[in-house]
Design a protein around this motif. Structure first.
Motif, PDB file in Angstrom:
ATOM      1  N   GLY A 226      10.804   1.194  13.278  1.00  0.00           N
ATOM      2  CA  GLY A 226      10.062   2.407  13.589  1.00  0.00           C
ATOM      3  C   GLY A 226       8.614   2.164  13.965  1.00  0.00           C
ATOM      4  O   GLY A 226       7.882   3.117  14.244  1.00  0.00           O
ATOM      5  N   GLY A 227       8.201   0.904  13.953  1.00  0.00           N
ATOM      6  CA  GLY A 227       6.804   0.601  14.240  1.00  0.00           C
ATOM      7  C   GLY A 227       5.871   1.081  13.147  1.00  0.00           C
ATOM      8  O   GLY A 227       4.709   1.413  13.395  1.00  0.00           O
ATOM      9  N   TRP A 228       6.371   1.087  11.914  1.00  0.00           N
ATOM     10  CA  TRP A 228       5.586   1.585  10.787  1.00  0.00           C
ATOM     11  C   TRP A 228       4.702   0.474  10.196  1.00  0.00           C
ATOM     12  O   TRP A 228       5.105  -0.685  10.152  1.00  0.00           O
ATOM     13  N   THR A 229       3.543   0.866   9.712  1.00  0.00           N
ATOM     14  CA  THR A 229       2.650  -0.031   8.988  1.00  0.00           C
ATOM     15  C   THR A 229       2.490   0.472   7.560  1.00  0.00           C
ATOM     16  O   THR A 229       2.380   1.677   7.316  1.00  0.00           O
ATOM     17  N   ASP A 230       2.495  -0.449   6.611  1.00  0.00           N
ATOM     18  CA  ASP A 230       2.317  -0.147   5.188  1.00  0.00           C
ATOM     19  C   ASP A 230       0.833   0.167   4.946  1.00  0.00           C
ATOM     20  O   ASP A 230      -0.002  -0.732   4.878  1.00  0.00           O
ATOM     21  N   VAL A 231       0.518   1.462   4.802  1.00  0.00           N
ATOM     22  CA  VAL A 231      -0.871   1.891   4.682  1.00  0.00           C
ATOM     23  C   VAL A 231      -1.504   1.364   3.393  1.00  0.00           C
ATOM     24  O   VAL A 231      -2.656   0.906   3.386  1.00  0.00           O
ATOM     25  N   THR A 232      -0.757   1.420   2.293  1.00  0.00           N
ATOM     26  CA  THR A 232      -1.330   1.029   1.001  1.00  0.00           C
ATOM     27  C   THR A 232      -1.745  -0.432   0.998  1.00  0.00           C
ATOM     28  O   THR A 232      -2.838  -0.781   0.551  1.00  0.00           O
ATOM     29  N   ARG A 233      -0.877  -1.301   1.507  1.00  0.00           N
ATOM     30  CA  ARG A 233      -1.218  -2.720   1.529  1.00  0.00           C
ATOM     31  C   ARG A 233      -2.216  -3.057   2.633  1.00  0.00           C
ATOM     32  O   ARG A 233      -2.889  -4.080   2.561  1.00  0.00           O
ATOM     33  N   LEU A 234      -2.334  -2.211   3.631  1.00  0.00           N
ATOM     34  CA  LEU A 234      -3.394  -2.404   4.611  1.00  0.00           C
ATOM     35  C   LEU A 234      -4.746  -2.178   3.940  1.00  0.00           C
ATOM     36  O   LEU A 234      -5.716  -2.910   4.175  1.00  0.00           O
ATOM     37  N   ASP A 235      -4.801  -1.176   3.054  1.00  0.00           N
ATOM     38  CA  ASP A 235      -6.041  -0.880   2.331  1.00  0.00           C
ATOM     39  C   ASP A 235      -6.277  -1.833   1.167  1.00  0.00           C
ATOM     40  O   ASP A 235      -7.422  -2.150   0.841  1.00  0.00           O
ATOM     41  N   GLN A 236      -5.190  -2.234   0.507  1.00  0.00           N
ATOM     42  CA  GLN A 236      -5.300  -3.097  -0.679  1.00  0.00           C
ATOM     43  C   GLN A 236      -4.371  -4.303  -0.499  1.00  0.00           C
ATOM     44  O   GLN A 236      -3.310  -4.368  -1.119  1.00  0.00           O
ATOM     45  N   PRO A 237      -4.751  -5.247   0.344  1.00  0.00           N
ATOM     46  CA  PRO A 237      -3.841  -6.341   0.694  1.00  0.00           C
ATOM     47  C   PRO A 237      -3.592  -7.353  -0.419  1.00  0.00           C
ATOM     48  O   PRO A 237      -2.586  -8.061  -0.402  1.00  0.00           O
ATOM     49  N   GLN A 238      -4.497  -7.445  -1.374  1.00  0.00           N
ATOM     50  CA  GLN A 238      -4.384  -8.475  -2.399  1.00  0.00           C
ATOM     51  C   GLN A 238      -4.227  -7.851  -3.782  1.00  0.00           C
ATOM     52  O   GLN A 238      -4.736  -6.765  -4.058  1.00  0.00           O
ATOM     53  N   GLY A 239      -3.501  -8.585  -4.651  1.00  0.00           N
ATOM     54  CA  GLY A 239      -3.437  -8.209  -6.056  1.00  0.00           C
ATOM     55  C   GLY A 239      -2.211  -7.404  -6.426  1.00  0.00           C
ATOM     56  O   GLY A 239      -1.561  -6.791  -5.589  1.00  0.00           O
ATOM     57  N   LYS A 240      -1.891  -7.430  -7.705  1.00  0.00           N
ATOM     58  CA  LYS A 240      -0.767  -6.680  -8.232  1.00  0.00           C
ATOM     59  C   LYS A 240      -1.011  -5.180  -8.065  1.00  0.00           C
ATOM     60  O   LYS A 240      -2.108  -4.682  -8.304  1.00  0.00           O
TER      61      LYS A 240
ATOM     62  N   TRP B 210       3.741   4.947   4.882  1.00  0.00           N
ATOM     63  CA  TRP B 210       3.772   4.235   6.157  1.00  0.00           C
ATOM     64  C   TRP B 210       3.170   5.129   7.239  1.00  0.00           C
ATOM     65  O   TRP B 210       3.198   6.351   7.132  1.00  0.00           O
ATOM     66  N   ALA B 211       2.662   4.514   8.289  1.00  0.00           N
ATOM     67  CA  ALA B 211       2.168   5.274   9.438  1.00  0.00           C
ATOM     68  C   ALA B 211       2.487   4.521  10.718  1.00  0.00           C
ATOM     69  O   ALA B 211       2.569   3.286  10.726  1.00  0.00           O
ATOM     70  N   THR B 212       2.666   5.256  11.786  1.00  0.00           N
ATOM     71  CA  THR B 212       2.902   4.630  13.082  1.00  0.00           C
ATOM     72  C   THR B 212       1.600   4.022  13.602  1.00  0.00           C
ATOM     73  O   THR B 212       0.497   4.399  13.188  1.00  0.00           O
ATOM     74  N   ARG B 213       1.761   3.085  14.522  1.00  0.00           N
ATOM     75  CA  ARG B 213       0.601   2.307  14.962  1.00  0.00           C
ATOM     76  C   ARG B 213      -0.445   3.142  15.699  1.00  0.00           C
ATOM     77  O   ARG B 213      -1.615   2.780  15.727  1.00  0.00           O
ATOM     78  N   ASP B 214      -0.016   4.258  16.289  1.00  0.00           N
ATOM     79  CA  ASP B 214      -0.976   5.065  17.037  1.00  0.00           C
ATOM     80  C   ASP B 214      -1.925   5.855  16.138  1.00  0.00           C
ATOM     81  O   ASP B 214      -2.927   6.385  16.625  1.00  0.00           O
ATOM     82  N   ILE B 215      -1.632   5.938  14.836  1.00  0.00           N
ATOM     83  CA  ILE B 215      -2.570   6.613  13.927  1.00  0.00           C
ATOM     84  C   ILE B 215      -2.991   5.721  12.757  1.00  0.00           C
ATOM     85  O   ILE B 215      -3.740   6.168  11.888  1.00  0.00           O
ATOM     86  N   ILE B 216      -2.540   4.474  12.747  1.00  0.00           N
ATOM     87  CA  ILE B 216      -2.871   3.625  11.603  1.00  0.00           C
ATOM     88  C   ILE B 216      -4.377   3.385  11.521  1.00  0.00           C
ATOM     89  O   ILE B 216      -4.937   3.219  10.423  1.00  0.00           O
ATOM     90  N   GLY B 217      -5.055   3.417  12.651  1.00  0.00           N
ATOM     91  CA  GLY B 217      -6.506   3.241  12.630  1.00  0.00           C
ATOM     92  C   GLY B 217      -7.239   4.401  11.983  1.00  0.00           C
ATOM     93  O   GLY B 217      -8.400   4.272  11.615  1.00  0.00           O
ATOM     94  N   ALA B 218      -6.541   5.524  11.818  1.00  0.00           N
ATOM     95  CA  ALA B 218      -7.133   6.710  11.187  1.00  0.00           C
ATOM     96  C   ALA B 218      -6.854   6.762   9.691  1.00  0.00           C
ATOM     97  O   ALA B 218      -7.318   7.682   9.011  1.00  0.00           O
ATOM     98  N   ALA B 219      -6.103   5.785   9.181  1.00  0.00           N
ATOM     99  CA  ALA B 219      -5.708   5.794   7.770  1.00  0.00           C
ATOM    100  C   ALA B 219      -6.713   5.041   6.913  1.00  0.00           C
ATOM    101  O   ALA B 219      -7.242   4.011   7.313  1.00  0.00           O
ATOM    102  N   HIS B 220      -6.956   5.569   5.718  1.00  0.00           N
ATOM    103  CA  HIS B 220      -7.852   4.895   4.779  1.00  0.00           C
ATOM    104  C   HIS B 220      -7.668   5.522   3.402  1.00  0.00           C
ATOM    105  O   HIS B 220      -6.938   6.495   3.222  1.00  0.00           O
ATOM    106  N   GLY B 221      -8.330   4.948   2.424  1.00  0.00           N
ATOM    107  CA  GLY B 221      -8.392   5.561   1.095  1.00  0.00           C
ATOM    108  C   GLY B 221      -7.101   5.570   0.321  1.00  0.00           C
ATOM    109  O   GLY B 221      -6.932   6.393  -0.588  1.00  0.00           O
ATOM    110  N   SER B 222      -6.185   4.672   0.623  1.00  0.00           N
ATOM    111  CA  SER B 222      -4.937   4.664  -0.132  1.00  0.00           C
ATOM    112  C   SER B 222      -5.181   4.186  -1.563  1.00  0.00           C
ATOM    113  O   SER B 222      -5.906   3.224  -1.788  1.00  0.00           O
TER     114      SER B 222
END
Length: 262
Positions: free
Chosen positions: A187-201, A226-238
């Protein structure tokens, strides 16, 4: 306009109506997606949440099991649902926001205790659900879309308390992670939470069986945004609201948040 969204497996919306109301009062998300409502649609306490400003709702209910609902302060339109894996379960509902973005609320089967589809029908249903999810979004590629929910897979090593000990435990087995990632990538989805918090348990679920879940901290990250790539740049604060696991009469899951500038 910023949109803050929360997803939460509530494990009975009628039993935990007060906890949902508390979350809405204290955290004030624009949209709340609930899974495992365990209620027929007509008995979901929409009036309680409407009194807090959540006048817009789309739901798929089921007596005693499953059930998904999207509550919103902003106008939304029911965008249908898909019976993934042909289970006749209330496990998906979609809504379109006033800004045109789509929200998919998904509750993937847990899969039982034995990670073998020949020995465990429920495990096979879980894998089939992901396969159907993959094929559906591959055929109908989403755009300006957000997918949230209890996906019942902790895909990364830091998404479980012990990668080595969990490799043969349902929710972290290699075959589940493979199916999970195939569905996400299709689906071209990106994991928003791990994009914001890539490291750690990072966990969103702690078992009821643990006598002291805080001390043992044997969690899993089963709930995703998850978010599609066309709005992933608008995601934050997870973020994950771990404190909710200590509320009175809690769900075994906690809410996960993300904000989108859309």
């Amino acid at each position: 306009m910023p949109l803050t969204l929360a997803t939460w497996n509530i494990n009975s919306v009628r039993l935990r109506e007060g906890l949902v109301a508390r979350l809405l009062r204290e955290e004030d998300p624009d949209v709340l997606c609930l899974q495992e409502c365990k209620s027929p649609t007509e008995k979901i306490p929409v009036a309680t949440f409407a009194a807090l400003g959540y006048h817009h709702v789309v739901m798929r209910g089921q007596k005693g099991y499953n059930g998904v609902a999207i509550f919103s302060k902003r106008p939304i339109q029911d965008a249908g649902s898909v019976d993934f894996a042909g289970l006749d379960h209330a496990r998906h509902v979609a809504a379109r926001l006033d800004c045109g973005a789509m929200i998919h609320n998904v509750y993937v089967p847990a899969g039982g205790d034995i990670p073998d589809r020949d020995q465990n029908v429920k495990f096979g249903q879980k894998l089939d659900f992901f396969t159907h999810l993959r094929d559906h979004f591959h055929a109908d590629r989403p755009s300006r879309a957000i997918l949230v929910g209890d996906l019942n897979v902790a895909p990364l090593e830091d998404d479980v308390w012990s990668h080595k000990q969990m490799l043969k435990v349902v929710s972290h087995t290699p075959i589940e992670v493979e199916h999970f990632e195939e569905a996400r990538e299709a689906g071209g989805w990106t994991d928003v939470t791990r994009l914001d918090q890539p490291q750690g348990k990072l966990y969103s679920w702690w078992s009821y069986r643990a006598p002291d879940w805080v001390t043992s901290d044997r969690g899993r990250r089963l709930d995703h945004v998850w978010a599609t790539r066309d709005i992933i740049g608008a995601a934050h604060g997870s973020r994950v609201l771990k404190d909710a696991r200590a509320w009175d009469g809690p769900s075994d899951h906690v809410p996960v948040f993300a904000t989108f500038d859309i």
